[in-house]
Design a protein around this motif. Sequence first.
Motif, PDB file in Angstrom:
ATOM      1  N   HIS A 102     -36.752 -24.058   2.050  1.00 47.68           N
ATOM      2  CA  HIS A 102     -36.365 -24.651   3.317  1.00 47.68           C
ATOM      3  C   HIS A 102     -36.975 -23.888   4.487  1.00 47.68           C
ATOM      4  O   HIS A 102     -37.211 -22.679   4.397  1.00 47.68           O
ATOM      5  N   ALA A 103     -37.211 -24.617   5.583  1.00 52.29           N
ATOM      6  CA  ALA A 103     -37.667 -24.007   6.833  1.00 52.29           C
ATOM      7  C   ALA A 103     -37.269 -24.925   7.975  1.00 52.29           C
ATOM      8  O   ALA A 103     -37.587 -26.114   7.957  1.00 52.29           O
ATOM      9  N   TYR A 104     -36.559 -24.368   8.964  1.00 54.99           N
ATOM     10  CA  TYR A 104     -36.154 -25.179  10.109  1.00 54.99           C
ATOM     11  C   TYR A 104     -35.782 -24.265  11.279  1.00 54.99           C
ATOM     12  O   TYR A 104     -35.385 -23.109  11.088  1.00 54.99           O
ATOM     13  N   PRO A 105     -35.918 -24.748  12.520  1.00 53.81           N
ATOM     14  CA  PRO A 105     -35.543 -23.943  13.683  1.00 53.81           C
ATOM     15  C   PRO A 105     -34.035 -23.821  13.804  1.00 53.81           C
ATOM     16  O   PRO A 105     -33.291 -24.708  13.387  1.00 53.81           O
ATOM     17  N   VAL A 106     -33.582 -22.713  14.394  1.00 51.70           N
ATOM     18  CA  VAL A 106     -32.154 -22.453  14.543  1.00 51.70           C
ATOM     19  C   VAL A 106     -31.878 -21.911  15.938  1.00 51.70           C
ATOM     20  O   VAL A 106     -32.775 -21.445  16.643  1.00 51.70           O
ATOM     21  N   THR A 107     -30.604 -21.977  16.317  1.00 51.78           N
ATOM     22  CA  THR A 107     -30.117 -21.351  17.533  1.00 51.78           C
ATOM     23  C   THR A 107     -29.231 -20.177  17.147  1.00 51.78           C
ATOM     24  O   THR A 107     -28.233 -20.367  16.452  1.00 51.78           O
ATOM     25  N   LEU A 108     -29.599 -18.985  17.576  1.00 50.94           N
ATOM     26  CA  LEU A 108     -28.842 -17.786  17.216  1.00 50.94           C
ATOM     27  C   LEU A 108     -27.609 -17.663  18.092  1.00 50.94           C
ATOM     28  O   LEU A 108     -27.660 -17.859  19.300  1.00 50.94           O
ATOM     29  N   ASP A 109     -26.485 -17.318  17.467  1.00 49.41           N
ATOM     30  CA  ASP A 109     -25.212 -17.192  18.173  1.00 49.41           C
ATOM     31  C   ASP A 109     -24.781 -15.753  18.391  1.00 49.41           C
ATOM     32  O   ASP A 109     -24.214 -15.418  19.429  1.00 49.41           O
ATOM     33  N   ALA A 110     -24.989 -14.899  17.398  1.00 44.64           N
ATOM     34  CA  ALA A 110     -24.391 -13.567  17.467  1.00 44.64           C
ATOM     35  C   ALA A 110     -25.122 -12.599  16.553  1.00 44.64           C
ATOM     36  O   ALA A 110     -25.829 -13.000  15.625  1.00 44.64           O
ATOM     37  N   ALA A 111     -24.936 -11.321  16.849  1.00 42.59           N
ATOM     38  CA  ALA A 111     -25.393 -10.243  15.979  1.00 42.59           C
ATOM     39  C   ALA A 111     -24.369  -9.124  16.068  1.00 42.59           C
ATOM     40  O   ALA A 111     -24.082  -8.623  17.156  1.00 42.59           O
ATOM     41  N   ILE A 112     -23.810  -8.744  14.924  1.00 41.28           N
ATOM     42  CA  ILE A 112     -22.784  -7.703  14.883  1.00 41.28           C
ATOM     43  C   ILE A 112     -23.209  -6.640  13.873  1.00 41.28           C
ATOM     44  O   ILE A 112     -23.385  -6.942  12.691  1.00 41.28           O
ATOM     45  N   ALA A 113     -23.379  -5.417  14.349  1.00 41.95           N
ATOM     46  CA  ALA A 113     -23.709  -4.298  13.472  1.00 41.95           C
ATOM     47  C   ALA A 113     -22.434  -3.672  12.934  1.00 41.95           C
ATOM     48  O   ALA A 113     -21.394  -3.687  13.596  1.00 41.95           O
ATOM     49  N   LEU A 114     -22.501  -3.142  11.724  1.00 41.97           N
ATOM     50  CA  LEU A 114     -21.393  -2.384  11.145  1.00 41.97           C
ATOM     51  C   LEU A 114     -21.773  -0.915  11.180  1.00 41.97           C
ATOM     52  O   LEU A 114     -22.698  -0.486  10.490  1.00 41.97           O
ATOM     53  N   ARG A 115     -21.059  -0.157  12.015  1.00 42.44           N
ATOM     54  CA  ARG A 115     -21.405   1.232  12.281  1.00 42.44           C
ATOM     55  C   ARG A 115     -20.313   2.158  11.754  1.00 42.44           C
ATOM     56  O   ARG A 115     -19.160   2.050  12.182  1.00 42.44           O
ATOM     57  N   PRO A 116     -20.629   3.058  10.846  1.00 40.61           N
ATOM     58  CA  PRO A 116     -19.627   4.030  10.398  1.00 40.61           C
ATOM     59  C   PRO A 116     -19.166   4.903  11.559  1.00 40.61           C
ATOM     60  O   PRO A 116     -19.933   5.203  12.468  1.00 40.61           O
ATOM     61  N   ILE A 117     -17.927   5.299  11.519  1.00 46.82           N
ATOM     62  CA  ILE A 117     -17.358   6.137  12.559  1.00 46.82           C
ATOM     63  C   ILE A 117     -17.609   7.603  12.204  1.00 46.82           C
ATOM     64  O   ILE A 117     -17.229   8.058  11.122  1.00 46.82           O
ATOM     65  N   ALA A 118     -18.273   8.313  13.121  1.00 48.09           N
ATOM     66  CA  ALA A 118     -18.502   9.759  12.972  1.00 48.09           C
ATOM     67  C   ALA A 118     -19.179  10.102  11.654  1.00 48.09           C
ATOM     68  O   ALA A 118     -18.729  10.929  10.879  1.00 48.09           O
ATOM     69  N   ARG A 119     -20.306   9.419  11.406  1.00 50.42           N
ATOM     70  CA  ARG A 119     -21.062   9.719  10.192  1.00 50.42           C
ATOM     71  C   ARG A 119     -22.547   9.667  10.524  1.00 50.42           C
ATOM     72  O   ARG A 119     -22.999   8.694  11.143  1.00 50.42           O
ATOM     73  N   PRO A 120     -23.361  10.647  10.146  1.00 52.88           N
ATOM     74  CA  PRO A 120     -24.781  10.634  10.486  1.00 52.88           C
ATOM     75  C   PRO A 120     -25.504   9.508   9.753  1.00 52.88           C
ATOM     76  O   PRO A 120     -25.200   9.216   8.595  1.00 52.88           O
ATOM     77  N   PRO A 121     -26.451   8.839  10.421  1.00 55.92           N
ATOM     78  CA  PRO A 121     -27.166   7.721   9.799  1.00 55.92           C
ATOM     79  C   PRO A 121     -28.156   8.162   8.749  1.00 55.92           C
ATOM     80  O   PRO A 121     -28.757   9.237   8.874  1.00 55.92           O
ATOM     81  N   PRO A 122     -28.365   7.349   7.705  1.00 61.29           N
ATOM     82  CA  PRO A 122     -29.420   7.653   6.723  1.00 61.29           C
ATOM     83  C   PRO A 122     -30.770   7.263   7.242  1.00 61.29           C
ATOM     84  O   PRO A 122     -30.895   6.565   8.244  1.00 61.29           O
ATOM     85  N   ALA A 123     -31.823   7.717   6.587  1.00 57.75           N
ATOM     86  CA  ALA A 123     -33.174   7.338   6.962  1.00 57.75           C
ATOM     87  C   ALA A 123     -33.461   5.924   6.479  1.00 57.75           C
ATOM     88  O   ALA A 123     -32.828   5.424   5.573  1.00 57.75           O
ATOM     89  N   VAL A 124     -34.444   5.276   7.099  1.00 61.49           N
ATOM     90  CA  VAL A 124     -34.838   3.925   6.724  1.00 61.49           C
ATOM     91  C   VAL A 124     -36.117   3.993   5.918  1.00 61.49           C
ATOM     92  O   VAL A 124     -37.065   4.723   6.271  1.00 61.49           O
TER      93      VAL A 124
END
Length: 217
Positions: free
Chosen positions: A189-211
């Motif tokens: 499938h392929a079709y245009p969309v309208t984006l509504d939202a983006a929500i990140a999940l962020r740990p509290i007080a924890r250093p991020p891992p490398a990407v």
Amino acid sequence: MLVQRFHPALRPGQQLVLAESGNPLFSRQGHWDSGSALHCVAMALALLGKLADPVALSRSDTGPEAGFWDRAWPYYLHGLTLSELESFIWELNLGVRPGARPDGRGSILNFCERELKRGWPVIVGWRRHPVRDAHAALVIGIEGRWQKRAFEPNALLLLDPAATEPRLSAYNARLAFDRKRPSYMTETHAYPVTLDAAIALRPIARPPPAVISSGCA
């Protein structure tokens, strides 16, 4: 050179699994339910080490999986609004806070790139015209190219709960931003969309891992 950057907790193969435990990651949405956002939250929490088995939530009697299911099932058939989704993440009390793109400022593509660079998975929601209901998928990677020594993102790599399970890959859908409107794409499938939202999940007080980055000519 085409570059794809993925969340480091993933391990692609014949089946997509969590790198640390080897447990399956992909949680499939059914034909009847409206729980795409719930599936995305479960997979995101697994990437952050907060859930051990996102696929078998309904069969868990104890631990965070059982707590997740107890809170999730009332929303399973009719889904969640944006504010309900943020509250749902907070109320799980698993040391993770929701971080929404503030007041619509900046593009969702750039927001997702920044969050993934820190190691935080992002849930994106969109609508397909003229379909009324919104849908959600989990951002687990960024695709782009190097231009004059700078990385230029042009697509989000997704785990879509309603799409087929990824095989020999880390994603099963893309949101491409190379046209006036973002385009959702899978193998069929392929079709245009309208984006509504983006929500990140962020740990509290924890250093991020490398990407992790991978490139192909």
